[in-house]
Motif scaffolding. Structure first.
Motif, short mmCIF file in Angstrom:
data_model
loop_
_atom_site.label_atom_id
_atom_site.label_comp_id
_atom_site.label_asym_id
_atom_site.label_seq_id
_atom_site.Cartn_x
_atom_site.Cartn_y
_atom_site.Cartn_z
N THR A 1 30.96 24.21 25.24
CA THR A 1 30.42 25.39 24.58
C THR A 1 31.48 26.37 24.11
OG1 THR A 1 30.17 26.43 26.74
CG2 THR A 1 28.27 25.27 25.85
N ALA B 1 28.07 17.76 23.39
CA ALA B 1 26.95 18.63 23.73
C ALA B 1 25.65 17.85 23.81
CB ALA B 1 26.83 19.75 22.68
N ARG C 1 21.49 21.73 22.72
CA ARG C 1 22.22 20.50 23.02
C ARG C 1 21.52 19.26 22.45
NH1 ARG C 1 23.73 24.34 26.26
NH2 ARG C 1 25.74 24.25 27.37
#
Length: 384
Positions: free
Chosen positions: A20, A136, A162
């Protein structure tokens, strides 16, 4: 398909922060750059995989222009295999480590001997696809496999970013342009679609022991999450929670809408149609009384055909927003990570929009054939 989650292991948690906050720099690609196209044996194998197990996606991909259709199939094939690998792992397996190792090889230009890895490696080389977006996505699969649950809508946003926002960003990166605003709108559209999934599939998810509805919202509506999960049933309080979730999805559909105008002309109608058809699931759910526990809402073929035609008309009137809205907090890391990625020097020129009516007509025919098959009828062209 929506699914819940638990906290990842310490190793996975450390990986979360890396995903992130920054992009992972791809390793050097091979000197000889091959082209990703339908003549590739690896891509043909991916096409066969999609036709065999993901017919809906493969059909939808036909609305995309040829220049990005191959890339979308290669991307989806790998994502599907990765999801299955994590979801079907036996106790003691380490699917996350396996997938990260496979991605390492893909980004080094030396993919493992899997057709989807070879196809994705070509995509990565051709489009310089940012690695952190795939990381992700895999992280979201891991949350599903761990049975994670969500206390707040913000937690649910993080999950949607995600498993769906990352895919929206990757498709946007492939289609172009690779601007931060357009990538943000693509992520938000993915999250909106995932929220729609969760609202529609609340009953199915509960039947397999999964809960995606925000626990705080359930408690505020007077529902004990664990009690309801043990015996899921439709009650007015559940309708309140479903309404709140659909309201949030609609907000994100609206916020993402202007981003369609920034896409290449040959991609706009396909994305607009996908957005409208997905949003219609929520509208139909409202019309049916918000009961997604005892039944699953389906948008009729006739309605889908109307929305496809409407998308083709409306896309010409979509305009960029004069003031770019503040991006959803959960997708900021995904978008900022793309700043550090190597942009593609130049995408292939887009195909003229005149090709879209033919693609829409093809989709009309396909939907009509499938509806006839579902009803046990002969297709009109086959009747005497």
């Amino acid at each position: 398909m929506s699914r819940p989650e638990r906290m990842p292991s310490d190793g996975a948690a450390r990986h979360v922060s890396a995903v992130t906050t920054e992009a992972i720099t791809p390793q050097a690609a091979p000197v000889t750059l091959k082209e990703l196209d339908f003549d590739s044996l690896d891509l043909q194998a991916c096409v066969a995989m999609m036709q065999g197990g993901s017919k809906t996606f493969f059909a939808a991909s036909r609305l995309l222009p040829p220049r990005v259709r191959a890339a979308s199939i290669a991307l989806y094939a790998f994502c599907r295999v990765a999801d299955d690998l994590v979801d079907e792992a036996d106790p003691g397996d380490t699917p996350l480590e396996v997938l990260r190792s496979r991605l390492d090889a893909i980004y080094a230009g030396t993919p493992d001997d899997h057709v989807e890895d070879h196809a994705l490696s070509l995509l990565v080389q051709q489009y310089k696809l940012p690695r952190h977006l795939l990381d992700a996505l895999i992280e979201g699969f891991a949350w599903d496999a761990a049975g994670r649950t969500y206390d707040s809508i913000e937690d649910l946003h993080a999950y949607g970013a995600r498993v769906a926002g990352s895919v929206g960003a990757m498709m946007c990166w492939i289609m172009g342009p690779q601007s931060m605003d357009t990538l943000a709108r693509a992520c938000e559209l993915g999250v909106a679609m995932q929220l729609t999934n969760i609202a529609r599939d609340a009953g199915h998810d509960a039947s397999i022991g999964r809960l995606y509805l925000p626990r705080r919202w359930l408690i505020e509506a007077g529902i004990d999450p664990e009690t309801w999960l043990a015996q899921p049933r439709f009650i007015p309080a559940i309708a309140q929670v479903i309404t709140r979730l659909l309201d949030e999805a609609d907000r994100l559909y609206k916020q993402a809408h202007s981003g369609i105008a920034a896409l290449p002309p040959d991609c706009r109608a396909a994305i607009c149609a996908a957005s409208m058809i997905y949003a219609e699931i929520g509208h139909q759910l409202r019309r049916e009384g918000l009961d997604s526990v005892s039944k699953r809402t389906v948008v009729s073929t006739t309605r889908k055909l109307m929305l496809l035609a409407s998308a083709w008309t409306q896309v010409h009137w979509i305009r960029l927003s004069e003031h770019s809205p503040e991006p959803l907090a959960a997708i900021v890391g995904l978008v900022q990570g793309c700043r550090n990625a190597t942009p593609v020097a130049g995408h292939k020129s887009y195909f003229p929009n005149r090709a879209m009516p033919q693609r829409v007509a093809w989709m009309f025919d396909l939907l009509e054939r499938r509806e006839a098959d579902r009803l046990g009828l002969n297709h009109p062209s086959q009747t005497p």
